[in-house]
Design a protein around this motif. Sequence first.
Motif, PDB file in Angstrom:
ATOM      1  N   ALA A  39      11.333 -16.606 -24.533  1.00 14.27           N
ATOM      2  CA  ALA A  39      10.703 -15.343 -24.932  1.00 14.27           C
ATOM      3  C   ALA A  39      11.166 -14.927 -26.324  1.00 14.27           C
ATOM      4  O   ALA A  39      10.360 -14.483 -27.154  1.00 14.27           O
ATOM      5  N   SER A  40      12.453 -15.070 -26.595  1.00 14.40           N
ATOM      6  CA  SER A  40      12.996 -14.704 -27.906  1.00 14.40           C
ATOM      7  C   SER A  40      12.471 -15.615 -29.003  1.00 14.40           C
ATOM      8  O   SER A  40      12.151 -15.160 -30.108  1.00 14.40           O
ATOM      9  N   PHE A  97      17.872  -3.266 -15.211  1.00 14.47           N
ATOM     10  CA  PHE A  97      19.005  -4.181 -15.408  1.00 14.47           C
ATOM     11  C   PHE A  97      18.703  -5.190 -16.512  1.00 14.47           C
ATOM     12  O   PHE A  97      19.530  -5.428 -17.402  1.00 14.47           O
ATOM     13  N   LEU A  98      17.512  -5.787 -16.470  1.00 18.32           N
ATOM     14  CA  LEU A  98      17.150  -6.806 -17.457  1.00 18.32           C
ATOM     15  C   LEU A  98      17.043  -6.225 -18.861  1.00 18.32           C
ATOM     16  O   LEU A  98      17.410  -6.874 -19.848  1.00 18.32           O
ATOM     17  N   LYS A  99      16.557  -4.999 -18.972  1.00 23.37           N
ATOM     18  CA  LYS A  99      16.441  -4.370 -20.293  1.00 23.37           C
ATOM     19  C   LYS A  99      17.812  -4.127 -20.909  1.00 23.37           C
ATOM     20  O   LYS A  99      17.978  -4.217 -22.136  1.00 23.37           O
ATOM     21  N   LYS A 100      18.791  -3.815 -20.088  1.00 21.57           N
ATOM     22  CA  LYS A 100      20.152  -3.634 -20.587  1.00 21.57           C
ATOM     23  C   LYS A 100      20.764  -4.983 -20.983  1.00 21.57           C
ATOM     24  O   LYS A 100      21.495  -5.089 -21.955  1.00 21.57           O
ATOM     25  N   VAL A 157      14.225  -8.152 -25.850  1.00 26.66           N
ATOM     26  CA  VAL A 157      13.033  -8.772 -25.262  1.00 26.66           C
ATOM     27  C   VAL A 157      12.172  -7.704 -24.604  1.00 26.66           C
ATOM     28  O   VAL A 157      12.661  -6.859 -23.856  1.00 26.66           O
ATOM     29  N   HIS A 158      10.881  -7.757 -24.896  1.00 22.62           N
ATOM     30  CA  HIS A 158       9.960  -6.789 -24.298  1.00 22.62           C
ATOM     31  C   HIS A 158       9.666  -7.187 -22.858  1.00 22.62           C
ATOM     32  O   HIS A 158       9.277  -8.324 -22.575  1.00 22.62           O
ATOM     33  N   LEU A 159       9.863  -6.246 -21.934  1.00 27.15           N
ATOM     34  CA  LEU A 159       9.703  -6.507 -20.504  1.00 27.15           C
ATOM     35  C   LEU A 159       8.706  -5.560 -19.866  1.00 27.15           C
ATOM     36  O   LEU A 159       8.598  -4.400 -20.260  1.00 27.15           O
ATOM     37  N   THR A 160       8.013  -6.079 -18.880  1.00 32.08           N
ATOM     38  CA  THR A 160       7.168  -5.241 -18.040  1.00 32.08           C
ATOM     39  C   THR A 160       7.271  -5.774 -16.622  1.00 32.08           C
ATOM     40  O   THR A 160       7.634  -6.935 -16.417  1.00 32.08           O
ATOM     41  N   GLY A 161       6.986  -4.950 -15.631  1.00 37.14           N
ATOM     42  CA  GLY A 161       7.099  -5.385 -14.252  1.00 37.14           C
ATOM     43  C   GLY A 161       5.931  -4.923 -13.408  1.00 37.14           C
ATOM     44  O   GLY A 161       5.328  -3.881 -13.684  1.00 37.14           O
ATOM     45  N   GLU A 162       5.603  -5.724 -12.392  1.00 41.14           N
ATOM     46  CA  GLU A 162       4.500  -5.335 -11.508  1.00 41.14           C
ATOM     47  C   GLU A 162       4.711  -5.943 -10.122  1.00 41.14           C
ATOM     48  O   GLU A 162       5.105  -7.116  -9.989  1.00 41.14           O
ATOM     49  N   LEU A 163       4.450  -5.130  -9.117  1.00 45.01           N
ATOM     50  CA  LEU A 163       4.501  -5.584  -7.734  1.00 45.01           C
ATOM     51  C   LEU A 163       3.095  -5.999  -7.320  1.00 45.01           C
ATOM     52  O   LEU A 163       2.144  -5.215  -7.433  1.00 45.01           O
ATOM     53  N   LEU A 164       2.954  -7.246  -6.869  1.00 45.75           N
ATOM     54  CA  LEU A 164       1.649  -7.775  -6.483  1.00 45.75           C
ATOM     55  C   LEU A 164       1.544  -7.791  -4.966  1.00 45.75           C
ATOM     56  O   LEU A 164       2.168  -8.609  -4.293  1.00 45.75           O
ATOM     57  N   TRP A 165       0.769  -6.876  -4.432  1.00 43.96           N
ATOM     58  CA  TRP A 165       0.610  -6.691  -2.984  1.00 43.96           C
ATOM     59  C   TRP A 165      -0.715  -7.305  -2.583  1.00 43.96           C
ATOM     60  O   TRP A 165      -1.779  -6.755  -2.808  1.00 43.96           O
TER      61      TRP A 165
END
Length: 282
Positions: free
Chosen positions: A174-175, A210-213, A218-226
């Motif tokens: 990613a970096s 946690f990952l952002k710290k 690195v640019h992060l985003t998260g999503e729960l896929l139901w």
Amino acid sequence: MKKILVPTDFSDNAMKAVTYAGKIAQRTGAVIYLLHVLESVIDRILEPFFLHEKLQDEVTKARLTELKSLKDRLADANPNLAIETELAKGTVTTSILDYAENLQADIIIMGTQGASGLKEVFLGSVTGSIIGRTKISILAVPSEYLMEKPDAIVFATNRYEEDSKMLEKIFELASLFNAVIHVVVFVDMNASTTNYYIYNHKQLNEYIGFLKKMYPDVHLTGELLWDKKFEETIEDYNIKNEVDIVAMITYPKSFWENLMKKSVTKKMAFHSKIPVLAIPAK
């Protein structure tokens, strides 16, 4: 990332992996090791010894010539790249595993065969066999893939890994390419309760924090896929978000493998057209 191992059989598919390795090495300064495994071409019992040895010598010379040609092509496309070649003899999977371990490679980049994809990566081919046995991360490049700069990486997880050794390859890639990491957690609505969904939603938010710290640049985003079908859900997400790499941590008899087995029994075919980064759990 200092050492990139690229096993090759000189096919067009394998060339995709070589090209990808060159792009990564350009940015990291890593040395690329091109490896071809030469298996026995004649049954010693059926042929006289001198004929067998003569044919083996001819095949060896031909393969060395092909290795040199491949090295030259890669060097022409990537000036100043450090490239080494090696011809090994033996069974393909064992030879690759032994060479990677002795080399202490940082990553193995391989092509996947035929109608390649997420299912094939885990359930067959040399690449699948290597993934199941190595402790080194593997980037599997599908034959259909057209090389482009990876702007988005999906990290599919359900264990919320915090071990930096497991995560480093994802975040290093990613970096290198200034890519966004999409952390996605799949929850099977057929086998989960609403409370489990709520629990994972909370866990995912905490994990992103946690990952952002841990990786502030690195640019992060998260999503729960139901949803009901893992493969189709991930594929739809990848298309919608123009994802370039799917990354997963692999475990023996893991959640992901169980999903793959389920997908086989239901005859669900999921064919990834983008590279898959398989990272073995330490």
